[in-house]
Enzyme design. Structure first.
Site, PDB file in Angstrom:
ATOM      1  N   PRO A  34       0.759  90.039 -24.985  1.00 56.00           N
ATOM      2  CA  PRO A  34      -0.153  88.965 -25.356  1.00 56.00           C
ATOM      3  C   PRO A  34      -0.332  89.354 -26.944  1.00 56.00           C
ATOM      4  O   PRO A  34      -0.689  90.583 -27.337  1.00 56.00           O
ATOM      5  CB  PRO A  34      -1.554  89.465 -24.600  1.00 56.00           C
ATOM      6  CG  PRO A  34      -1.274  90.865 -24.299  1.00 56.00           C
ATOM      7  CD  PRO A  34       0.475  91.097 -24.093  1.00 56.00           C
ATOM      8  N   GLY A  35      -0.502  88.155 -27.709  1.00 56.86           N
ATOM      9  CA  GLY A  35      -0.864  88.423 -29.266  1.00 56.86           C
ATOM     10  C   GLY A  35      -2.016  87.413 -29.575  1.00 56.86           C
ATOM     11  O   GLY A  35      -3.099  87.864 -29.690  1.00 56.86           O
ATOM     12  N   ARG A  36      -1.660  86.391 -29.228  1.00 59.31           N
ATOM     13  CA  ARG A  36      -2.665  85.012 -29.485  1.00 59.31           C
ATOM     14  C   ARG A  36      -3.967  85.407 -28.653  1.00 59.31           C
ATOM     15  O   ARG A  36      -5.053  85.439 -28.894  1.00 59.31           O
ATOM     16  CB  ARG A  36      -2.086  83.683 -29.338  1.00 59.31           C
ATOM     17  CG  ARG A  36      -2.860  82.727 -29.633  1.00 59.31           C
ATOM     18  CD  ARG A  36      -2.560  81.100 -28.786  1.00 59.31           C
ATOM     19  NE  ARG A  36      -1.137  80.985 -28.928  1.00 59.31           N
ATOM     20  CZ  ARG A  36      -0.740  80.379 -29.813  1.00 59.31           C
ATOM     21  NH1 ARG A  36      -1.309  79.477 -30.598  1.00 59.31           N
ATOM     22  NH2 ARG A  36       0.545  80.151 -30.025  1.00 59.31           N
ATOM     23  N   ARG A  88      -1.206  75.486 -39.242  1.00 59.48           N
ATOM     24  CA  ARG A  88      -0.773  75.226 -37.758  1.00 59.48           C
ATOM     25  C   ARG A  88      -0.916  73.649 -37.582  1.00 59.48           C
ATOM     26  O   ARG A  88      -0.283  72.976 -36.857  1.00 59.48           O
ATOM     27  CB  ARG A  88      -1.502  76.123 -36.868  1.00 59.48           C
ATOM     28  CG  ARG A  88      -1.014  77.474 -36.886  1.00 59.48           C
ATOM     29  CD  ARG A  88      -1.708  78.293 -35.631  1.00 59.48           C
ATOM     30  NE  ARG A  88      -1.128  77.767 -34.534  1.00 59.48           N
ATOM     31  CZ  ARG A  88      -1.747  77.043 -33.479  1.00 59.48           C
ATOM     32  NH1 ARG A  88      -2.920  76.592 -33.851  1.00 59.48           N
ATOM     33  NH2 ARG A  88      -0.919  76.774 -32.362  1.00 59.48           N
ATOM     34  N   TYR A 109       2.529  72.184 -36.471  1.00 57.41           N
ATOM     35  CA  TYR A 109       2.622  71.953 -34.941  1.00 57.41           C
ATOM     36  C   TYR A 109       1.702  70.745 -34.565  1.00 57.41           C
ATOM     37  O   TYR A 109       2.003  70.455 -33.118  1.00 57.41           O
ATOM     38  CB  TYR A 109       1.935  73.207 -34.237  1.00 57.41           C
ATOM     39  CG  TYR A 109       2.723  74.369 -34.401  1.00 57.41           C
ATOM     40  CD1 TYR A 109       4.211  74.469 -34.563  1.00 57.41           C
ATOM     41  CD2 TYR A 109       2.060  75.598 -34.502  1.00 57.41           C
ATOM     42  CE1 TYR A 109       4.804  75.546 -34.891  1.00 57.41           C
ATOM     43  CE2 TYR A 109       2.752  76.910 -34.675  1.00 57.41           C
ATOM     44  CZ  TYR A 109       4.211  76.992 -34.804  1.00 57.41           C
ATOM     45  OH  TYR A 109       4.936  78.137 -35.062  1.00 57.41           O
ATOM     46  N   CYS A 134      -2.892  69.421 -52.381  1.00 63.55           N
ATOM     47  CA  CYS A 134      -2.546  68.353 -52.951  1.00 63.55           C
ATOM     48  C   CYS A 134      -1.418  67.350 -51.819  1.00 63.55           C
ATOM     49  O   CYS A 134      -0.228  67.377 -52.270  1.00 63.55           O
ATOM     50  CB  CYS A 134      -1.831  68.384 -54.340  1.00 63.55           C
ATOM     51  SG  CYS A 134      -1.630  66.652 -54.995  1.00 63.55           S
TER      52      CYS A 134
END
Length: 461
Positions: free
Chosen positions: A319-321, A358, A362, A389
């Site tokens: 697990p990371g997130r 993200r 994504y 921009c």
């Protein structure tokens, strides 16, 4: 309710789906699953975290800033340790890594997964015991592999035949029996974005199961008898809520393990099921608890091992997130508020795609709230955008904010601990924000804010 998934407002953007429009008093509500456990609205209506108000944090550290609730981070580490007491729980460093994070996960008894020489350098510099490090990557250099072997990295997850050849030569030359796992691509579609689904066959990671490459890799390592093949590894993607993909993956990997046993009489003692466990970015997300995950994954493995008459291998997860993602929110200051012909209100903040790519990369969905005060104004449909921009510089695609949102307000976006600082850039020569850890009424900078001098330091032209 918080902002919904991409495409939910496709078509008439002035007519949200039924149930999305909140009563005015709800615009101040905090949905618990989206925020660190130490976040609350104080008596003055402003957010506080770990006993410190966000206005105080903004005044002391500036905006934008990533704010880490260290108590929440440690609690999530402990929850995974408690839910998986007989497993090795590897924190996936690519989600977010710095020396302070390494020290926290080491103190909480976790292992660490790195995937580049730079991440390995951070881990070693922070004192992570090398035997508790797993080294991933689809194109590790000879120098990276050499350093991993010489420093005693506990597991190297091999990803190609070229890497097996290189690592075998390095280990033989040094007289070291390096422990390895084989990364297997099992052909499972993880129901996630194409770029973060990692177990289908047509992609760069690992050895194909269907094509026989994974089986051949195992036999080569066993027959060469230089590397210590400890087990198999499978990672099916990221931001996954449905464990059915893990069930299919485990079945296929354990079938391969049985084939290896039958071919060489070797029963591999370890199995790494990877990570990718989802978190709540909006109210539409319903992540499982570590305890639910443990129950389901153990049931899957026990069943498949029994079917193949295999001993249950020692399991690892990554697990990371799920550990760092919910522990952080990003604090911005509103600069402009623009109503576009009654179609939508654009709320511009002092960060954007350089601190959170993200949404653009994504199509990720996020939530937001006015953090510096409470409001009695009616909710309006807003889009939170950055200062870059680019028309695609969007932080939160759709969110209900109070109609009186104005320049100078602080805005907080939860769930930004994973991949935001890690993937941050200096696009438009914007310095990257600091990471500020808060615990028990004390705040400290664990990654300082970049300056213009930092930007110019590398420009030698």
């Amino acid at each position: 309710m918080r902002a919904h998934e991409a495409g939910a407002l496709h078509g008439d953007i002035t007519s949200p789906q039924p149930g999305w429009l909140r009563a005015p008093e709800d615009v101040n509500a905090l949905v618990p699953q989206l925020w660190p456990c130490g976040v609350e609205r104080a008596a003055d209506g402003a957010l506080a975290v770990g006993g410190l108000g966000v206005r105080e944090l903004a005044e002391q550290f500036g905006t934008p800033a990533y704010v880490l609730d260290e108590g929440d981070l440690r609690a999530r580490c402990r929850d995974f340790r408690a839910a998986f007491p007989d497993h090795h729980v590897y924190y996936a460093g690519k989600a977010f890594l710095c020396r302070a994070i390494v020290r926290v996960i080491a103190e909480e008894g976790l292992y660490l997964d790195v995937c580049t020489g730079g991440e390995l350098a951070v881990a070693l510099s922070a004192g992570m015991p090398p035997e508790r490090i797993g080294f991933h990557g689809n194109n590790k250099s000879i120098s990276e592999l050499t350093r991993a072997v010489e420093t005693g990295v506990g597991r190297i997850i091999v990803d190609s035949f070229d890497e097996i050849e290189r690592l075998t030569a390095i280990a033989r030359e040094r007289g070291v029996r390096q422990a390895v796992l084989i990364r297997v691509t099992v052909g499972v579609e993880a129901h996630t974005h194409e770029f973060i689904a990692t177990a289908h066959e047509d992609q760069k990671f690992g050895f194909s199961l269907a094509g026989g490459a994974a089986f051949e890799a195992a036999l080569r390592i066993i027959d060469e008898d230089v590397l210590d093949l400890r087990g198999l590894h499978s990672h099916i993607g990221s931001q996954i809520f449905d464990t059915s993909g893990f069930e299919v993956s485990a079945r296929r990997v354990l079938d391969l393990q049985a084939q290896i046993r039958d071919a060489r009489g070797v029963e591999l003692p370890e199995l790494d099921l990877g990570g990718g466990f989802g978190i709540a970015y909006t109210t539409q997300d319903d992540p499982a608890s570590p305890y639910d995950l443990a129950k389901r994954l153990n049931k899957i493995v026990d069943s498949e091992c029994a079917a193949h008459e295999l001993g249950v291998p020692h399991l690892s997860i990554e697990p990371g997130r799920a550990i760092v993602g919910p522990a952080v929110f990003t604090l911005y200051e509103v600069g402009t508020v623009k109503d576009v012909d009654g179609l939508r209100t654009y709320v511009s903040v002092d960060g954007g795609m350089s601190d959170n790519i993200r949404t653009a990369l994504y199509g990720a969905s996020y939530s937001a709230t006015v953090a510096s005060r409470a409001s009695t104004a009616a909710p309006i449909l807003a889009r939170v955008v950055g200062k870059h921009c680019e028309s695609g510089d969007i932080v939160v695609k759709d969110e209900f904010l109070p109609a009186d949102v104005q320049p100078g307000d602080l805005l907080a976006v939860p769930g930004t601990g994973a991949y935001c600082r890690s993937m941050a850039s200096n696009y438009n020569h914007v310095p990257r924000p600091p990471v500020v850890a808060v615990r028990d009424g004390q705040a400290r900078v664990i990654v300082r804010r970049e300056t213009e001098d930092d930007l110019l330091a590398l420009d030698v032209g």
